[in-house]
Design a protein around this motif. Structure first.
Motif, PDB file in Angstrom:
ATOM      1  N   TYR A 124       0.852  -1.186   0.000  1.00 25.63           N
ATOM      2  CA  TYR A 124       0.000   0.000   0.000  1.00 25.63           C
ATOM      3  C   TYR A 124       0.884   1.230   0.000  1.00 25.63           C
ATOM      4  O   TYR A 124       1.854   1.314   0.753  1.00 25.63           O
ATOM      5  N   VAL A 180       0.539   5.766  -0.951  1.00 23.28           N
ATOM      6  CA  VAL A 180      -0.320   6.891  -1.279  1.00 23.28           C
ATOM      7  C   VAL A 180       0.385   7.687  -2.379  1.00 23.28           C
ATOM      8  O   VAL A 180       1.568   7.980  -2.280  1.00 23.28           O
ATOM      9  N   VAL A 181      -0.349   8.000  -3.428  1.00 24.36           N
ATOM     10  CA  VAL A 181       0.206   8.757  -4.549  1.00 24.36           C
ATOM     11  C   VAL A 181      -0.570  10.057  -4.674  1.00 24.36           C
ATOM     12  O   VAL A 181      -1.790  10.068  -4.524  1.00 24.36           O
ATOM     13  N   SER A 182       0.146  11.145  -4.953  1.00 20.80           N
ATOM     14  CA  SER A 182      -0.538  12.425  -5.134  1.00 20.80           C
ATOM     15  C   SER A 182       0.260  13.324  -6.060  1.00 20.80           C
ATOM     16  O   SER A 182       1.440  13.089  -6.310  1.00 20.80           O
ATOM     17  N   GLU A 210       0.673   8.841 -14.975  1.00 20.17           N
ATOM     18  CA  GLU A 210       0.700   7.411 -15.299  1.00 20.17           C
ATOM     19  C   GLU A 210       2.075   6.827 -15.001  1.00 20.17           C
ATOM     20  O   GLU A 210       3.092   7.442 -15.292  1.00 20.17           O
ATOM     21  N   TRP A 224      -0.268   1.708 -15.052  1.00 20.32           N
ATOM     22  CA  TRP A 224      -1.328   2.115 -14.127  1.00 20.32           C
ATOM     23  C   TRP A 224      -1.236   3.616 -13.885  1.00 20.32           C
ATOM     24  O   TRP A 224      -0.199   4.222 -14.043  1.00 20.32           O
ATOM     25  N   SER A 225      -2.378   4.189 -13.546  1.00 15.40           N
ATOM     26  CA  SER A 225      -2.426   5.631 -13.342  1.00 15.40           C
ATOM     27  C   SER A 225      -3.269   5.952 -12.125  1.00 15.40           C
ATOM     28  O   SER A 225      -3.923   5.089 -11.555  1.00 15.40           O
ATOM     29  N   VAL A 226      -3.237   7.211 -11.747  1.00 17.27           N
ATOM     30  CA  VAL A 226      -4.071   7.695 -10.645  1.00 17.27           C
ATOM     31  C   VAL A 226      -4.919   8.834 -11.191  1.00 17.27           C
ATOM     32  O   VAL A 226      -4.534   9.498 -12.153  1.00 17.27           O
ATOM     33  N   PRO A 227      -6.086   9.058 -10.588  1.00 15.91           N
ATOM     34  CA  PRO A 227      -6.923  10.168 -11.049  1.00 15.91           C
ATOM     35  C   PRO A 227      -6.178  11.493 -10.909  1.00 15.91           C
ATOM     36  O   PRO A 227      -5.457  11.709  -9.943  1.00 15.91           O
ATOM     37  N   VAL A 248      -4.390   9.444  -3.447  1.00 21.78           N
ATOM     38  CA  VAL A 248      -5.032   8.218  -3.892  1.00 21.78           C
ATOM     39  C   VAL A 248      -4.267   7.045  -3.288  1.00 21.78           C
ATOM     40  O   VAL A 248      -3.041   6.981  -3.400  1.00 21.78           O
ATOM     41  N   VAL A 298      -3.018   3.313  -3.320  1.00 19.20           N
ATOM     42  CA  VAL A 298      -2.696   2.343  -4.363  1.00 19.20           C
ATOM     43  C   VAL A 298      -2.281   1.045  -3.684  1.00 19.20           C
ATOM     44  O   VAL A 298      -1.408   1.047  -2.823  1.00 19.20           O
ATOM     45  N   GLN A 345       0.840  -2.686  -6.165  1.00 22.60           N
ATOM     46  CA  GLN A 345       1.447  -2.282  -7.433  1.00 22.60           C
ATOM     47  C   GLN A 345       2.961  -2.354  -7.300  1.00 22.60           C
ATOM     48  O   GLN A 345       3.516  -2.124  -6.219  1.00 22.60           O
TER      49      GLN A 345
END
Length: 170
Positions: free
Chosen positions: A28, A30-32, A47, A52-55, A70, A72, A75
């Motif tokens: 786990y 966190v991506v931002s 991306e 894979w990508s994040v909003p 977000v 994740v 991954q």
């Protein structure tokens, strides 16, 4: 002579494969995305590894701080990030990619604890992968143990940087 060349060649291939091995999975993280304070942008793409990508979306604050975050799961720690964003103040669309240092995976697995101002110590650390997009096209990638400054024990490691290209927003 062949007795020495074949084992030496095998050893060289094994070392090459080990040196080129990919990073491992993260349970786990966190991506931002973030930008310079006061710089209004609209990110259209964040991306990783083309897989894979994040909003993405509107951002207006704070480099090296996790903005809209977000979670994740499961991954592979990324080796590159591709970004695209509209800088509203310049009416430019920036786009580019940055290679992420493979040491980031090891850092993400070994981030230290941090302390709140109340004295509470956080021991279950989530890696925060922060993608910064600057007002003149700079791209930065950081890993941190907290979403922002203000915590005792925060670490912020830069894992990559680059310069985006731009085109007019017609």
């Amino acid at each position: 002579m062949d007795k020495f060349i074949k084992p030496l060649f095998s050893l060289a291939c094994a070392l090459l494969i080990a040196g080129c091995s990919s990073t491992g999975k993260i349970d786990y993280m966190v991506v931002s995305g973030s930008t310079d304070e006061g710089n209004d942008i609209f990110a259209t793409l964040i991306e990783f590894d083309g897989r894979w990508s994040v909003p993405a979306g509107a951002m207006s604050c704070c480099r090296a701080t996790a903005g809209a975050m977000v979670g994740v799961y499961e991954q592979k720690f990324p080796e590159k990030v591709e970004v695209e964003w509209l800088d509203k103040s310049e009416n430019r669309i920036y786009y580019g990619e940055v290679t992420i240092d493979k040491a980031g995976y090891k850092l993400a697995k070994s981030l230290p604890t941090f302390t709140l101002s109340t004295g509470e110590v956080f021991k279950e650390i989530k890696p925060y992968l922060i993608i910064g997009m600057g007002e003149t096209g700079e791209i930065k990638v950081w890993i941190s143990n907290t979403p922002s400054a203000g915590f005792t024990g925060r670490v912020l490691h830069e894992l990559g940087s680059g310069q985006a290209q731009w085109r007019e927003n017609n």
